[in-house]
Design a protein around this motif. Structure first.
Motif, mmCIF file in Angstrom:
data_model
loop_
_atom_site.group_PDB
_atom_site.id
_atom_site.type_symbol
_atom_site.label_atom_id
_atom_site.label_comp_id
_atom_site.label_asym_id
_atom_site.label_seq_id
_atom_site.Cartn_x
_atom_site.Cartn_y
_atom_site.Cartn_z
ATOM 1 N N ARG A 134 -0.791 -42.551 33.359
ATOM 2 C CA ARG A 134 -1.607 -43.172 34.409
ATOM 3 C C ARG A 134 -0.764 -44.085 35.287
ATOM 4 N NH1 ARG A 134 -4.740 -46.778 31.538
ATOM 5 N NH2 ARG A 134 -3.050 -48.223 31.972
ATOM 6 N N ASP A 135 -0.013 -44.993 34.659
ATOM 7 C CA ASP A 135 0.735 -45.990 35.422
ATOM 8 C C ASP A 135 1.976 -45.406 36.096
ATOM 9 O OD1 ASP A 135 -1.187 -47.728 34.514
ATOM 10 O OD2 ASP A 135 0.105 -48.692 33.024
ATOM 11 N N GLY A 136 2.505 -44.316 35.564
ATOM 12 C CA GLY A 136 3.696 -43.714 36.148
ATOM 13 C C GLY A 136 3.425 -42.473 36.965
ATOM 14 N N ALA A 137 2.164 -42.175 37.220
ATOM 15 C CA ALA A 137 1.800 -40.933 37.900
ATOM 16 C C ALA A 137 2.431 -40.787 39.276
ATOM 17 C CB ALA A 137 0.280 -40.818 38.017
ATOM 18 N N ARG A 173 -2.735 -36.226 37.147
ATOM 19 C CA ARG A 173 -2.606 -37.610 37.624
ATOM 20 C C ARG A 173 -1.528 -37.701 38.704
ATOM 21 N NH1 ARG A 173 -3.829 -38.834 31.973
ATOM 22 N NH2 ARG A 173 -5.739 -40.073 31.966
ATOM 23 N N SER A 174 -0.417 -37.030 38.480
ATOM 24 C CA SER A 174 0.655 -37.042 39.480
ATOM 25 C C SER A 174 0.223 -36.346 40.761
ATOM 26 C CB SER A 174 1.910 -36.371 38.923
ATOM 27 O OG SER A 174 2.496 -37.175 37.933
ATOM 28 N N THR A 183 -1.299 -41.926 27.411
ATOM 29 C CA THR A 183 -2.241 -42.071 28.530
ATOM 30 C C THR A 183 -1.817 -43.156 29.506
ATOM 31 O OG1 THR A 183 -4.066 -41.199 27.233
ATOM 32 C CG2 THR A 183 -4.644 -42.486 29.164
ATOM 33 N N ALA A 184 -1.450 -44.318 29.008
ATOM 34 C CA ALA A 184 -1.068 -45.417 29.907
ATOM 35 C C ALA A 184 0.194 -45.079 30.687
ATOM 36 C CB ALA A 184 -0.878 -46.705 29.114
ATOM 37 N N VAL A 185 1.156 -44.448 30.035
ATOM 38 C CA VAL A 185 2.389 -44.065 30.725
ATOM 39 C C VAL A 185 2.069 -43.063 31.828
ATOM 40 C CG1 VAL A 185 4.630 -42.924 30.466
ATOM 41 C CG2 VAL A 185 3.817 -44.484 28.685
ATOM 42 N N THR A 192 5.308 -42.139 40.224
ATOM 43 C CA THR A 192 6.760 -42.325 40.159
ATOM 44 C C THR A 192 7.395 -41.077 39.572
ATOM 45 O OG1 THR A 192 6.362 -44.677 39.760
ATOM 46 C CG2 THR A 192 8.580 -43.851 39.321
ATOM 47 N N ALA A 224 -1.631 -38.809 42.698
ATOM 48 C CA ALA A 224 -0.952 -40.059 43.055
ATOM 49 C C ALA A 224 0.294 -39.894 43.910
ATOM 50 C CB ALA A 224 -0.584 -40.814 41.778
ATOM 51 N N VAL A 282 9.314 -41.270 36.176
ATOM 52 C CA VAL A 282 8.453 -41.430 35.002
ATOM 53 C C VAL A 282 7.728 -40.124 34.700
ATOM 54 C CG1 VAL A 282 6.449 -42.656 34.052
ATOM 55 C CG2 VAL A 282 8.159 -43.906 35.390
#
Length: 107
Positions: free
Chosen positions: A43-46, A84-85, A39-41, A48, A88, A51
């Motif tokens: 969310r935070d990499g959406a 998510r991507s 989940t964190a990957v 990029t 974002a 990633v």
């Protein structure tokens, strides 16, 4: 994470008699482990592309394992990561690269 989930999904649970028969521990579900791991990957990499693409490739690999619970968790997280991507990413070509990989999980 792919290697860990692969090894875990191929491990047979031990059937030994418990040493303490009054202690119960709930079984860990693949969905919970995927939530914690990805989940964190996602969310935070959406935003990029590197990633997001690598995450889709990892989830695609996990979706090929001979473990129904792991396959379902991988497909679920691939769909979430794609969404998510979608929210974002600014460049349509980057998003299309992620869509193509996420689409392979639907086959």
């Amino acid at each position: 994470l792919v290697r860990l989930f692969t090894q875990w999904s191929q491990t047979e649970p031990e059937k030994a008699e418990p040493e303490y028969d009054r202690v119960e521990v709930p079984e860990i579900s693949a969905r919970d482990m995927f939530d914690d791991a990805f989940t964190a990957v996602a969310r935070d990499g959406a935003a990029t592309v590197e990633v997001a693409v690598r995450l889709q490739k990892a989830l695609n690999s996990l979706a090929t394992l001979d473990n129904r619970e792991v396959r379902e968790a991988a497909r679920h997280h691939a769909a979430l990561a794609l969404e998510r991507s979608r929210l974002a990413m600014n460049l349509e070509q980057d998003l299309e690269a992620v869509r193509i990989l996420a689409g392979k999980l639907k086959d």
